[in-house]
Design an enzyme around this catalytic site. Structure first.
Site, short mmCIF file in Angstrom:
data_model
loop_
_atom_site.label_atom_id
_atom_site.label_comp_id
_atom_site.label_asym_id
_atom_site.label_seq_id
_atom_site.Cartn_x
_atom_site.Cartn_y
_atom_site.Cartn_z
N GLY A 316 34.90 -14.06 -6.26
CA GLY A 316 34.83 -12.68 -6.68
C GLY A 316 34.49 -11.77 -5.51
N SER A 317 33.98 -10.58 -5.82
CA SER A 317 33.79 -9.55 -4.80
C SER A 317 32.80 -9.86 -3.69
CB SER A 317 33.41 -8.23 -5.48
OG SER A 317 34.52 -7.72 -6.19
N PRO A 318 31.83 -10.79 -3.84
CA PRO A 318 31.01 -11.12 -2.67
C PRO A 318 31.85 -11.55 -1.46
CG PRO A 318 29.95 -11.96 -4.62
CD PRO A 318 31.28 -11.42 -5.06
#
Length: 757
Positions: A316-318
């Site tokens: 995901g966005s991390p």
């Protein structure tokens, strides 16, 4: 008259017969004496077997301890139940030493053992029918506590014996259970039992944890009594080695408590959390849900994986923080440059921002990162170059094992076959990683560009000899970016928490700055594609604090929580992160950013002065005075002369007379121990942090031996957030109102196929 000799043939034959037998017996005796054998068997060995006895000296299994020597797993004394059936052991009918009535014995034992009355009776009757000396009751008759043993003895059941034994104890209950694992007794073919590690570190290091039993040999007479002047031969037991971990028991407890609270409130399908020291790579805490209690194995399901190491996930966005780091390192990052948010098309595939592809118009790249825009990553990838980006993916260690000192580590899979693969990887979709890879990669950002290899074993040491067989040291895993780049990345990550449009506003702390990135990764479903629905995501956060010079690095993932309609998926993640990070930093004595310079003053000598005079002087200095006793002169004091105390701090004076309890609310553990020492009262201190409740009310007179129970609670309960309502209000005001979904053009068949690969 001379008697005539008459030859007696019969007598002569008898003489020859007995003489022959005599010489045969003599020869046999001489032969036995010379050879020591009868019919090929050693007589000495036969005698030793009959009269020599041997007692096993049980070795203790090595301990598993945390970085400060606190016990995580150890052996503890238990008992094994044996029922004697042989009537010959009873010398007096009035004092039976064997089982007299099998039915009555079974009925009574059923109240103590985890076995039915029928199964106990069957064991006893089978033993009696087969004329056995004694019987045992399998697992139901093992691991009996000292208290249970005393209760059964008081029940006065004839024929019971209790043999000392050892049991594996996990005093913290649910505590990094999938990492630590568990050990249990297993019955061998010869009927003996052996403690064996089944999963986790107990299994991985079973060989070094397992000791070697010793023995004591001695001689007895035929009745079993020790022979006089007998010398026993002792082969001492060799205990197992201690395995010391990098875990910190206090931080682990902070994490377990927070995860349990979120589990009870939101019932997610999965939770994963790891805390690390980014400067060394040491793992300070690690947990997951569902989990189990290693003492009882309650909660142990079919999933025996340590998911931080063995589970692969879409990050995901991390992942965007590493794309950002690559762009900054290559000089391609311009925070003030603008782009058109909403959607982005690559060949025949279209991706969109998480607000259904609507976007926020033309915005800066900095704002795009703060809003967690997927489209901003697409345009940034254009500037950086997809192939260049993939070299940084490799440099940060994705797609390769970290080499952590745990087995079965997964590698994940970085997709780069098609252009769309590289694009979706830039914002964390399609490709897979492990949580521990995320921790290792983020350590480079937290540690000025130097990536640290994670590890959990500090050392393995023989507790008896002190010999260290394994000693771990911090080890660099590479330097994918410069210190300057790492500093810039932390600044941008911190802005996602502080900016009005930041996606991580709900992760702000009261007293510390945070740098981090939220994530909302799609969850693959069986047969391909992704699950749909507002809760069907893996919500995560990868954050570090303090942002300027991080001391702690935390990854938290919460999958498919049941959040109510007025909350967002990031809320359960934030509840874990903010609680754990705030408490941990204060426990580690990391100075808060907004802490004002405290005013201190030296402590003067007050012993010998009257309690009234000393109290007045201290109050004039603005100090709180606590007196143990009520009359006479000051006998002793805390802090001692020459120490310093904060203005408004607490000074304890010891005098004679009866002691009325003060209000212990807000007292530190050190102050409580000092009060206990000066007052002579018995304080039972439970927990960590600061005093919150006490079993005896303020002002009550307490006798010297009367216990007073004081419960301590973590810092956030008392300092600085003194009201839970205030914390909840702040969380609701700042919570991220956005969901970072991967939006894919449903008309693009190519996109669908590739992203579910």
């Amino acid at each position: 008259m001379k008697k005539k000799f008459r030859f007696q043939g019969g007598a002569f034959l008898l003489f020859l017969l007995f003489a022959g037998l005599f010489f045969l017996l003599l020869a046999r005796i001489v032969t036995i004496q010379a050879t020591g054998k009868v019919e090929g068997q050693e007589l000495a060995a036969k005698a030793a077997a009959k009269y020599s006895q041997e007692e096993v000296l049980t070795a203790e299994r090595g301990r598993i301890i945390d970085r400060n020597g606190e016990i995580i797993a150890e052996d503890t004394l238990t008992y094994k139940l044996v029922a004697v059936l042989d009537e010959s052991v009873t010398q007096k009918a009035s004092d039976p030493q064997h089982v007299v009535d099998a039915e009555e014995t079974a009925e009574k034992l059923a109240g103590y053992l985890d076995a039915s009355e029928e199964s106990i009776l069957e064991t006893l009757k089978t033993g009696i029918e087969k004329d056995r000396y004694q019987v045992e009751f399998g697992s139901a008759g093992r691991e009996i506590s000292h208290t249970q043993m005393l209760e059964m003895k008081e029940a006065d059941i004839p024929g019971l014996l209790f043999v000392r034994d050892l049991k594996r104890l996990y005093p913290n209950g649910v505590f990094a259970s999938h990492l630590i694992g568990y050990a249990m007794k297993e019955e061998l073919e010869d009927g003996e039992t052996k403690t064996t590690g089944r999963i986790g570190l107990e299994s991985i290091h079973n060989e070094v944890l397992t000791g070697k039993n010793g023995k004591m040999e001695f001689d007895t007479d035929k009745w079993g009594f020790l022979l006089p002047n007998n010398e026993s031969v002792i082969t001492p037991a060799v205990n197992g080695a201690d395995v010391q971990l990098t875990l910190d028991k206090t931080l682990q407890n902070f994490l377990e408590d927070a995860m349990t609270s979120v589990q009870e409130e939101y019932d997610p399908t999965r939770m994963i959390a790891v805390i690390a020291d980014p400067k060394t790579g040491e793992i300070l805490a690690m947990s997951q849900r569902p989990t189990f209690n290693p003492n009882t194995r309650e909660g142990l399901s079919d999933n025996w994986l340590n998911e931080s190491i063995e589970l692969t996930i879409e990050p995901g966005s991390p992942m965007k923080m590493f794309t950002l780091a690559a762009a900054i390192e290559e000089g391609k990052w311009d925070p003030d440059a603008t782009y058109k948010s909403g959607t982005y098309t690559l060949l025949d595939s279209t991706i969109g921002d998480h607000n259904s592809g609507e976007g926020w118009g033309t915005i800066s790249f900095l704002e795009g990162f703060q809003r967690s825009s997927n489209v901003s990553m697409a345009y940034l990838l254009e500037r950086l170059g997809a192939d260049t980006f993939m070299t940084y993916v490799d440099a940060f260690g994705f797609g390769e094992k970290t080499g952590i000192d745990l087995p079965k580590e997964a590698t994940g899979k970085i997709l780069d076959q098609y252009p769309i693969n590289k694009l979706t990887t830039a914002y964390g979709q399609g490709s897979t990683v492990t949580p521990i890879q995320m921790i290792q990669a983020a350590s480079a950002i937290a540690n000025d560009g130097v990536m640290m290899k994670p590890y959990v074993i500090d050392q393995i040491k023989n507790a008896d000899t002190g010999k260290v067989t394994v000693k771990s040291e911090p080890q660099e895993a590479g330097q994918p970016i410069s210190a300057e780049t790492a500093d810039q990345v932390r600044e941008v990550l911190a802005s996602t928490v502080t900016s009005e449009v930041g996606s991580a506003r709900g992760f702000a702390l009261q007293d510390y700055t945070i740098a981090g990135k939220t994530g909302t990764a799609q969850v693959p479903k069986e047969g391909g594609g992704y699950l749909k629905g507002r809760n069907n995501y893996l919500f995560s956060f990868l954050g570090m604090a303090p942002a300027e010079d991080p001391e702690l690095l935390i990854y938290i993932g919460v999958q498919q929580p049941n959040v109510p309609a007025d909350e967002y998926g990031s809320v359960p993640v934030a509840k874990i992160f903010t609680s754990v990070m705030e408490n941990s930093l204060k426990y580690l004595n990391i100075e808060p950013e907004n802490m004002a310079k405290a005013t201190t003053m030296p402590v003067e000598e007050y012993t010998g002065k009257s309690v009234t005079e000393a109290t007045e002087e201290l109050k004039e200095l603005g100090l709180e005075v606590i007196v143990t006793g009520n009359t006479g002169e000051v006998i002793s004091q805390y802090p001692k002369v020459g120490s310093t105390v904060l203005k408004g701090g607490r000074v304890i004076l010891k005098t004679s007379g009866e002691t009325a309890l003060p209000n212990f609310s807000g007292w530190s553990k050190r102050e409580l121990l000092a009060y206990q020492s000066l007052s002579g009262l018995s304080l039972e201190i439970a927990g960590q942090g600061y005093g919150l409740t006490q079993s005896v009310e303020e002002g009550q007179l307490v006798k010297e031996n009367e216990p007073v129970v004081i419960e301590l609670h973590p810092p956030e309960i008392y300092y600085p957030a003194r009201a839970e309502a205030e914390a909840k209000e702040e969380l609701q005001e700042t919570v991220n109102p956005e969901v970072e979904e991967l939006e894919v053009d449903s008309t693009s068949e190519t996109q669908t196929d590739e992203t579910t690969e």
